[in-house]
Design an enzyme around this catalytic site. Structure first.
Site, PDB file in Angstrom:
ATOM      1  N   CYS A 208       3.196  13.849 -21.103  1.00 22.17           N
ATOM      2  CA  CYS A 208       3.506  13.967 -22.521  1.00 22.17           C
ATOM      3  C   CYS A 208       3.728  15.391 -23.033  1.00 22.17           C
ATOM      4  CB  CYS A 208       2.490  13.222 -23.377  1.00 22.17           C
ATOM      5  SG  CYS A 208       0.786  13.417 -22.892  1.00 22.17           S
ATOM      6  N   ARG A 237      -4.136  13.351 -10.315  1.00 18.66           N
ATOM      7  CA  ARG A 237      -5.458  13.366 -10.937  1.00 18.66           C
ATOM      8  C   ARG A 237      -6.510  13.414  -9.847  1.00 18.66           C
ATOM      9  NH1 ARG A 237      -4.194   8.861 -15.676  1.00 18.66           N
ATOM     10  NH2 ARG A 237      -2.555  10.109 -16.620  1.00 18.66           N
ATOM     11  N   ASP A 257       6.894   6.589 -17.603  1.00 18.70           N
ATOM     12  CA  ASP A 257       6.304   7.120 -18.822  1.00 18.70           C
ATOM     13  C   ASP A 257       7.383   7.370 -19.869  1.00 18.70           C
ATOM     14  OD1 ASP A 257       4.184   7.977 -20.278  1.00 18.70           O
ATOM     15  OD2 ASP A 257       3.873   9.846 -19.198  1.00 18.70           O
ATOM     16  N   HIS A 259       7.905   8.627 -24.183  1.00 20.93           N
ATOM     17  CA  HIS A 259       7.335   9.062 -25.449  1.00 20.93           C
ATOM     18  C   HIS A 259       8.385   8.886 -26.518  1.00 20.93           C
ATOM     19  CE1 HIS A 259       4.826  10.900 -22.338  1.00 20.93           C
ATOM     20  NE2 HIS A 259       3.865  10.544 -23.161  1.00 20.93           N
ATOM     21  N   LYS A 340      -5.076   2.555 -28.567  1.00 21.21           N
ATOM     22  CA  LYS A 340      -4.033   1.960 -27.731  1.00 21.21           C
ATOM     23  C   LYS A 340      -4.102   0.441 -27.719  1.00 21.21           C
ATOM     24  CE  LYS A 340      -6.460   1.808 -23.299  1.00 21.21           C
ATOM     25  NZ  LYS A 340      -6.737   2.502 -22.052  1.00 21.21           N
ATOM     26  N   HIS A 386       3.054   6.907 -27.105  1.00 20.00           N
ATOM     27  CA  HIS A 386       3.049   6.993 -25.638  1.00 20.00           C
ATOM     28  C   HIS A 386       3.138   5.570 -25.111  1.00 20.00           C
ATOM     29  CE1 HIS A 386       0.737  10.977 -25.415  1.00 20.00           C
ATOM     30  NE2 HIS A 386       0.687  10.646 -26.682  1.00 20.00           N
TER      31      HIS A 386
END
Length: 525
Positions: A208, A237, A257, A259, A340, A386
């Site tokens: 993002c 990660r 992903d 945005h 979310k 997102h």
RNA sequence: GCCGACGUGGCGCAACUGGCAGCGCACCCGACUUGUAAUCGGGCGGUUCCGGGUUCGAGUCCCGGCGUCGGCUCCA
């Protein structure tokens, strides 16, 4: 006693382990003598007698933290499962066995899709040609649908200077689960004095912030909103060593992903159409049983004002209710910057998986000082959504593998058809049939190995190939092939043109069920 | 990260109480040419996860590391 002190004070409505104003204890008595054997401090309820437990078995043992916090001591815990009847227990154990058969880690090796070489590291997968093929088809279809839905395609690098994640706030909240910094570009003079301080670079755990920079790269007008930026973005990660699990919990993954930057007026409609888009797309891949989960603010870990959170949460709630899907609340489950909605899907054997997430973010636009010029000529801050649909491509492959037990829909299958000659004499004939199928975009192989025909069928069957095309002398003579479908059913002497048309139509229409003789016989008549 | 179990050819497994590392599949070679789930014969393939230790001798016992699995905690 510690528990009573800590938890006993709660009001009666609160769900607590001990008490709730009331403290309950259960005496366990010896069945013969009636003597008290021990007293269990438990919220209950308990069965009046263990005689009610018709069937039970011990499953495993493992450690668990005292009161569920890793700061506390661990206790040894023994897991068992108890059922009202032997049949129920049997059914449960059969379910576990079925799940084991579908385990994507096992199927991934058997079907030659992917592996996790020790040399690379824990939680880091490589995709083999067949897994790569599957992945490419999944991604291609997703790209097509995103293009049609008005998304724009962007790309961003895998590493960045630390300032980006300081601005976004990720370094503040997630530093422990990010790979440590690479300290670069430090320079020393001949006298050993530091001439230029170095800089910290991080592998990106999220996409993002990059997309925010793309938004900010020039002045934006309300006329270009909603602006939908999409990327198959690889993120890394540093997951704790004990939690990595196949493709579903990894240290390196590719998110689908996006945005979406929009005006306040557009937010509600954008979320609603997004939910529809997400569900439609998941259905195309064969998942069709969903419910939604709304994760609200974690009061211990968040940024922003109460008003912002209320507004974002309300927007999501309205869209969720509008969808008519079942809605479950997850209080405190939100990330630090946004509430979310997550889409939960039930698979073929009833297990639920978290798939897509949609988050309304009021923080990132502020932190990156994003703005657009409105019709009124003033500058305004956009809203930001997102969303990931697969979650990660790797994880989605894992879920689909388990959902289909490796028997992927024909359009997704790495190998869609295998041609098997009855004897070597038909090999050239089938190479020609395969060439014609390949010209129509079908992924087909001819098994011209030294194996016997029966063995080749077994091999293709174990590889879960949807279509087998057999040809003996009679078929070759008649310019025909004989089908064996993945379910074992067969149809013989189908003219080549018809066979090619049947396969290509089946693939192009993206039928998720396995092909069977019955369905083609009906279609042809 | 924590607790526990487990690491043996590419895969699945065997090897007594410490005594010559073996089997099936896959792979390679040869023969066979078969109508819907395994043809026959031969062969290649191992630093028993890595490092140290005990012992005349270690796949096996001890210590450390790495990895996998099952949980716990975590999961932007």
């Amino acid at each position: 006693m510690e528990l009573i002190g800590l938890k006993g004070g709660g009001s009666a409505e609160e769900s607590v382990e001990v008490g709730g104003g009331v403290l309950t204890m259960y005496d366990n008595l010896d069945a013969r003598s009636g003597e008290r054997v021990w007293t269990d401090l438990c919220r209950g309820p308990h069965l009046p007698t263990t005689r009610r437990i018709a069937a039970f078995t011990l499953m495993r043992s493992a450690a668990a933290y005292w009161r569920g916090s890793e700061k506390n001591e661990q206790l040894q815990r023994i897991y068992g499962t108890a059922w009202a009847s032997r049949d129920d227990l049997k059914a449960y154990l059969a379910h576990l066995e079925e799940a084991a058969k579908r385990d994507h880690r096992k199927l991934g090796a058997e079907l030659d899709l992917f592996s996790f070489p020790d040399e690379i590291g824990s939680g880091l997968a490589v995709f083999h040609p067949k897994g790569g093929q599957l992945r490419r088809v999944m991604e291609d279809y997703s790209r097509r649908r995103h293009q049609e839905a008005g998304y724009e395609f962007v790309n961003s690098p895998h590493i960045t200077k630390s300032t980006l994640f300081e601005t976004s706030g990720h370094l503040g909240f997630y530093k422990e689960s990010m790979y440590p910094a690479m300290h670069l570009d430090e320079e020393y003079g001949s006298d050993g004095e530091l001439r230029r301080p170095g800089q910290d670079y991080y592998l990106k755990p999220m996409n993002c912030p990059f997309h925010c920079l793309i938004f900010r790269s020039r002045g934006r007008s309300y006329r270009e909103l909603p602006l939908r930026l999409f990327e198959f973005g690889s993120v890394y990660r540093y997951e704790k060593s004990g939690v990595v699990h196949g493709l579903t919990r990894v240290r390196g993954m590719t998110q689908d992903d996006a945005h979406i930057y929009c005006t306040p007026d557009q937010l509600q409609d954008e979320i609603k159409s997004l939910l529809r888009f997400v569900i439609d797309l998941l259905r195309d891949y064969g998942l069709d049983d969903f419910y939604l989960e709304l994760s609200t603010r974690n009061d211990e870990k968040y940024v922003g004002t109460d008003e912002q959170w209320a507004e974002a949460t309300d927007a999501l709630r309205h869209a969720a209710l509008d969808s008519k899907l079942e809605l479950v609340l997850d209080p405190g489950g939100a990330a630090f910057y946004a509430p979310k909605i997550s889409v939960q899907a039930r698979d073929a054997i009833g297990r639920t998986w978290q798939m897509s997430t949609i988050q309304v973010d009021l923080q990132m636009p502020d932190r990156f000082e994003l703005e657009y010029q409105g019709a009124d000529g003033e500058r305004h801050q956009p809203y930001m959504i997102h969303r990931a649909l697969f979650g990660s491509v790797e994880r989605f492959i894992g879920v689909l593998t388990e959902h289909y037990a490796g028997a992927f829909p024909a359009w997704l299958s790495p190998v869609q058809a295998v041609a098997i000659p009855i004897s070597d004499d038909q090999a050239d004939y089938l190479f020609d049939v395969a060439r014609r199928l390949r010209e129509r975009g079908i992924r087909v192989e001819v098994d011209d190995s030294a194996d016997r025909m029966q063995k080749k069928i077994r091999t293709a069957q174990k590889q879960k190939v949807p279509f087998m095309l057999l040809a003996g002398a009679a078929d070759a003579e008649a310019e025909a092939v004989s089908f064996r479908y993945r379910d074992g059913s067969q149809r013989n002497g189908i003219p080549i043109e018809q066979a090619i048309a049947e396969i290509t139509t089946f693939v192009e229409t993206m039928v998720n069920a396995s092909p069977t003789a019955e369905q083609f016989a009906v279609a042809a008549s």
